[in-house]
Every structure is written in C-alpha cells, then in structure tokens.
Design a protein around this motif. Structure first.
Motif, PDB file in Angstrom:
ATOM      1  N   GLU A   1       0.677  -1.355   0.064  1.00 35.14           N
ATOM      2  CA  GLU A   1       0.009   0.070   0.130  1.00 35.14           C
ATOM      3  C   GLU A   1       0.918   1.008   0.052  1.00 35.14           C
ATOM      4  OE1 GLU A   1      -4.143  -1.453   2.400  1.00 35.14           O
ATOM      5  OE2 GLU A   1      -2.192  -1.019   3.497  1.00 35.14           O
ATOM      6  N   SER A   2       2.154   1.164   0.669  1.00 38.08           N
ATOM      7  CA  SER A   2       2.788   2.481   0.702  1.00 38.08           C
ATOM      8  C   SER A   2       3.405   2.557  -0.511  1.00 38.08           C
ATOM      9  CB  SER A   2       4.157   2.155   1.896  1.00 38.08           C
ATOM     10  OG  SER A   2       3.383   2.359   3.136  1.00 38.08           O
ATOM     11  N   CYS A   3       3.911   1.599  -1.495  1.00 39.15           N
ATOM     12  CA  CYS A   3       4.230   1.905  -2.765  1.00 39.15           C
ATOM     13  C   CYS A   3       3.334   2.365  -3.612  1.00 39.15           C
ATOM     14  CB  CYS A   3       4.905   0.367  -3.135  1.00 39.15           C
ATOM     15  SG  CYS A   3       5.547   0.403  -4.739  1.00 39.15           S
ATOM     16  N   LEU A   4       2.084   1.870  -3.554  1.00 40.62           N
ATOM     17  CA  LEU A   4       1.059   2.133  -4.321  1.00 40.62           C
ATOM     18  C   LEU A   4       0.744   3.775  -4.025  1.00 40.62           C
ATOM     19  CD1 LEU A   4      -1.208   1.997  -6.684  1.00 40.62           C
ATOM     20  CD2 LEU A   4      -2.524   0.779  -5.037  1.00 40.62           C
ATOM     21  N   ALA A   5       0.632   4.113  -2.458  1.00 42.67           N
ATOM     22  CA  ALA A   5       0.208   5.328  -2.307  1.00 42.67           C
ATOM     23  C   ALA A   5       1.302   6.436  -2.827  1.00 42.67           C
ATOM     24  CB  ALA A   5       0.086   5.532  -0.710  1.00 42.67           C
ATOM     25  N   ALA A   6       2.483   5.775  -2.677  1.00 41.93           N
ATOM     26  CA  ALA A   6       3.554   6.782  -3.193  1.00 41.93           C
ATOM     27  C   ALA A   6       3.443   7.089  -4.957  1.00 41.93           C
ATOM     28  CB  ALA A   6       5.109   6.248  -3.066  1.00 41.93           C
ATOM     29  N   GLY A   7       3.204   5.895  -5.619  1.00 42.38           N
ATOM     30  CA  GLY A   7       2.792   6.270  -6.815  1.00 42.38           C
ATOM     31  C   GLY A   7       1.736   7.115  -7.102  1.00 42.38           C
ATOM     32  N   LEU A   8       0.486   7.099  -6.675  1.00 42.67           N
ATOM     33  CA  LEU A   8      -0.626   7.671  -6.611  1.00 42.67           C
ATOM     34  C   LEU A   8      -0.360   9.110  -6.385  1.00 42.67           C
ATOM     35  CD1 LEU A   8      -3.473   5.486  -5.018  1.00 42.67           C
ATOM     36  CD2 LEU A   8      -3.012   6.127  -7.304  1.00 42.67           C
ATOM     37  N   GLU A   9       0.282   9.477  -5.532  1.00 42.69           N
ATOM     38  CA  GLU A   9       0.798  10.943  -4.602  1.00 42.69           C
ATOM     39  C   GLU A   9       1.548  11.562  -5.979  1.00 42.69           C
ATOM     40  OE1 GLU A   9       3.400  12.727  -1.085  1.00 42.69           O
ATOM     41  OE2 GLU A   9       2.671  10.980  -0.961  1.00 42.69           O
ATOM     42  N   ALA A  10       2.774  10.701  -6.346  1.00 43.07           N
ATOM     43  CA  ALA A  10       3.480  11.252  -7.548  1.00 43.07           C
ATOM     44  C   ALA A  10       2.559  11.648  -8.863  1.00 43.07           C
ATOM     45  CB  ALA A  10       4.484  10.506  -7.720  1.00 43.07           C
ATOM     46  N   LEU A  11       1.742  10.690  -9.246  1.00 39.82           N
ATOM     47  CA  LEU A  11       0.896  11.006 -10.213  1.00 39.82           C
ATOM     48  C   LEU A  11      -0.258  12.235 -10.172  1.00 39.82           C
ATOM     49  CD1 LEU A  11      -0.999   7.994 -12.025  1.00 39.82           C
ATOM     50  CD2 LEU A  11      -2.181  10.284 -11.417  1.00 39.82           C
ATOM     51  N   LEU A  12      -0.526  12.312  -9.001  1.00 43.03           N
ATOM     52  CA  LEU A  12      -1.661  13.330  -8.428  1.00 43.03           C
ATOM     53  C   LEU A  12      -0.790  14.790  -8.602  1.00 43.03           C
ATOM     54  CD1 LEU A  12      -3.782  12.020  -5.598  1.00 43.03           C
ATOM     55  CD2 LEU A  12      -4.453  12.765  -8.100  1.00 43.03           C
ATOM     56  N   TYR A  13       0.614  14.666  -8.049  1.00 43.63           N
ATOM     57  CA  TYR A  13       1.306  15.974  -8.041  1.00 43.63           C
ATOM     58  C   TYR A  13       1.430  16.460  -9.235  1.00 43.63           C
ATOM     59  CZ  TYR A  13       4.982  19.049  -6.445  1.00 43.63           C
ATOM     60  OH  TYR A  13       5.587  20.152  -5.776  1.00 43.63           O
ATOM     61  N   ARG A  14       1.747  15.433 -10.403  1.00 43.03           N
ATOM     62  CA  ARG A  14       2.125  15.551 -11.719  1.00 43.03           C
ATOM     63  C   ARG A  14       1.106  16.333 -12.444  1.00 43.03           C
ATOM     64  NH1 ARG A  14       1.931  12.007 -15.435  1.00 43.03           N
ATOM     65  NH2 ARG A  14       2.160  10.426 -14.048  1.00 43.03           N
ATOM     66  N   HIS A  15      -0.079  15.940 -12.002  1.00 44.68           N
ATOM     67  CA  HIS A  15      -1.232  16.269 -12.772  1.00 44.68           C
ATOM     68  C   HIS A  15      -1.854  17.530 -12.214  1.00 44.68           C
ATOM     69  CE1 HIS A  15      -2.300  13.422 -15.929  1.00 44.68           C
ATOM     70  NE2 HIS A  15      -1.688  12.318 -15.250  1.00 44.68           N
ATOM     71  N   ASP A  16      -1.523  17.693 -11.054  1.00 44.76           N
ATOM     72  CA  ASP A  16      -1.977  18.861 -10.048  1.00 44.76           C
ATOM     73  C   ASP A  16      -3.364  19.093 -10.455  1.00 44.76           C
ATOM     74  OD1 ASP A  16      -1.584  20.795  -8.156  1.00 44.76           O
ATOM     75  OD2 ASP A  16      -0.454  22.189  -9.675  1.00 44.76           O
ATOM     76  N   PRO A  17      -4.437  18.412 -10.069  1.00 43.34           N
ATOM     77  CA  PRO A  17      -5.587  18.806 -10.581  1.00 43.34           C
ATOM     78  C   PRO A  17      -6.214  20.121  -9.903  1.00 43.34           C
ATOM     79  CG  PRO A  17      -5.750  16.883  -9.246  1.00 43.34           C
ATOM     80  CD  PRO A  17      -4.303  17.241  -9.565  1.00 43.34           C
ATOM     81  N   ILE A  18      -5.815  20.651  -8.764  1.00 41.98           N
ATOM     82  CA  ILE A  18      -6.250  21.491  -8.122  1.00 41.98           C
ATOM     83  C   ILE A  18      -5.343  22.909  -7.852  1.00 41.98           C
ATOM     84  CG2 ILE A  18      -8.272  20.501  -6.992  1.00 41.98           C
ATOM     85  CD1 ILE A  18      -6.201  20.533  -4.179  1.00 41.98           C
ATOM     86  N   GLY A  19      -4.145  22.551  -8.690  1.00 38.08           N
ATOM     87  CA  GLY A  19      -3.133  23.925  -8.751  1.00 38.08           C
ATOM     88  C   GLY A  19      -2.571  24.037  -7.400  1.00 38.08           C
ATOM     89  N   ILE A  20      -1.933  22.993  -6.743  1.00 39.29           N
ATOM     90  CA  ILE A  20      -1.487  23.124  -5.565  1.00 39.29           C
ATOM     91  C   ILE A  20       0.168  22.790  -5.528  1.00 39.29           C
ATOM     92  CG2 ILE A  20      -3.318  23.217  -3.912  1.00 39.29           C
ATOM     93  CD1 ILE A  20      -2.763  20.400  -3.221  1.00 39.29           C
ATOM     94  N   ALA A  21       0.825  22.148  -6.454  1.00 43.59           N
ATOM     95  CA  ALA A  21       1.938  21.526  -6.647  1.00 43.59           C
ATOM     96  C   ALA A  21       2.984  22.838  -6.986  1.00 43.59           C
ATOM     97  CB  ALA A  21       1.936  20.601  -7.613  1.00 43.59           C
ATOM     98  N   PHE A  22       3.710  23.221  -6.378  1.00 44.99           N
ATOM     99  CA  PHE A  22       4.565  24.376  -6.470  1.00 44.99           C
ATOM    100  C   PHE A  22       6.290  24.104  -6.506  1.00 44.99           C
ATOM    101  CE2 PHE A  22       0.825  26.064  -4.303  1.00 44.99           C
ATOM    102  CZ  PHE A  22       0.555  26.816  -5.440  1.00 44.99           C
ATOM    103  N   GLY A  23       6.462  22.590  -6.826  1.00 44.31           N
ATOM    104  CA  GLY A  23       7.779  22.308  -6.847  1.00 44.31           C
ATOM    105  C   GLY A  23       8.618  21.923  -5.347  1.00 44.31           C
ATOM    106  N   ASP A  24       8.044  22.695  -4.210  1.00 46.33           N
ATOM    107  CA  ASP A  24       8.697  22.349  -3.029  1.00 46.33           C
ATOM    108  C   ASP A  24       7.871  21.545  -2.135  1.00 46.33           C
ATOM    109  OD1 ASP A  24       7.042  24.290  -2.655  1.00 46.33           O
ATOM    110  OD2 ASP A  24       8.299  25.685  -1.528  1.00 46.33           O
ATOM    111  N   ASN A  25       6.608  21.093  -2.438  1.00 47.19           N
ATOM    112  CA  ASN A  25       5.789  20.556  -1.775  1.00 47.19           C
ATOM    113  C   ASN A  25       5.322  18.854  -2.224  1.00 47.19           C
ATOM    114  OD1 ASN A  25       4.500  21.799  -3.682  1.00 47.19           O
ATOM    115  ND2 ASN A  25       2.505  22.161  -2.569  1.00 47.19           N
ATOM    116  N   PRO A  26       6.067  18.119  -2.466  1.00 47.09           N
ATOM    117  CA  PRO A  26       6.090  16.985  -3.153  1.00 47.09           C
ATOM    118  C   PRO A  26       4.701  16.019  -2.088  1.00 47.09           C
ATOM    119  CG  PRO A  26       8.006  16.754  -2.711  1.00 47.09           C
ATOM    120  CD  PRO A  26       7.658  18.236  -2.151  1.00 47.09           C
TER     121      PRO A  26
END
Length: 96
Positions: free
Chosen positions: A12-37
């Motif tokens: 689950e930790s591995c999958l959560a990390a993958g999901l987190e990275a995917l969401l950060y890359r797509h940034d659907p709500i515009g909160i990824a600023f490069g310093d908050n992965p």
C-alpha cells in the motif's frame, strides 16, 4: 480512524507513493509548487481503500473525483472531467 491516518502495508505504501506522484504531476487543483511533493498525500491515501471497488476507468474517475470533493469541496475539486487522464493512469498503474 480516517483512511489517511491508518498504517499502510509495504504494498500500500508503494501504491500510495505512486498515486501521490501521479496526482502531483497532474496537479488537478493547482497546489503543486515544486517544493511540496507531499501535498497530495492525504488524497492518495484516501484513494487506496476505494480503488479496490473499481473495475473500469470510469469507476476510477468517479472515485478520484469523489475523494477530491470529500477532501475539499465541489468548487475546488472542479468537474469530474478534470480527472479523466488521472483515472486512465491510475487504471494502468493498478493493472501492473
């Protein structure tokens, strides 16, 4: 206990990390600023138990949108269509 607070298995930790990275890359709500992965960590963890219910990309899209509406609100989450590419990538991730 909320889903984002429970201890995760190694898988689950591995999958959560993958999901987190995917969401950060797509940034659907515009909160990824490069310093908050880890910005999408709560949403990624909340998705984990709900993804087992999914069978199709449409199911995944519904779940992802619902999680964002739950964590934020309808206005901030935006329309369901915003989550299509995310759902497609998550579906591919789950198949592997």
């Amino acid at each position: 206990m909320r889903d984002d607070e429970r201890a995760l298995t190694a898988e689950e930790s591995c999958l959560a990390a993958g999901l987190e990275a995917l969401l950060y890359r797509h940034d659907p709500i515009g909160i990824a600023f490069g310093d908050n992965p880890d910005e999408y960590s709560p949403e990624a963890r909340a998705l984990l138990p709900r993804l087992v219910e999914t069978r199709t990309v449409d199911d995944v899209q519904d779940v992802v949108h619902a999680v964002f509406v739950q964590w934020l609100d309808e206005g901030t989450a935006g329309p369901r269509t915003r989550y299509r590419l995310i759902a497609e990538e998550i579906s591919a991730l789950l198949r592997h």
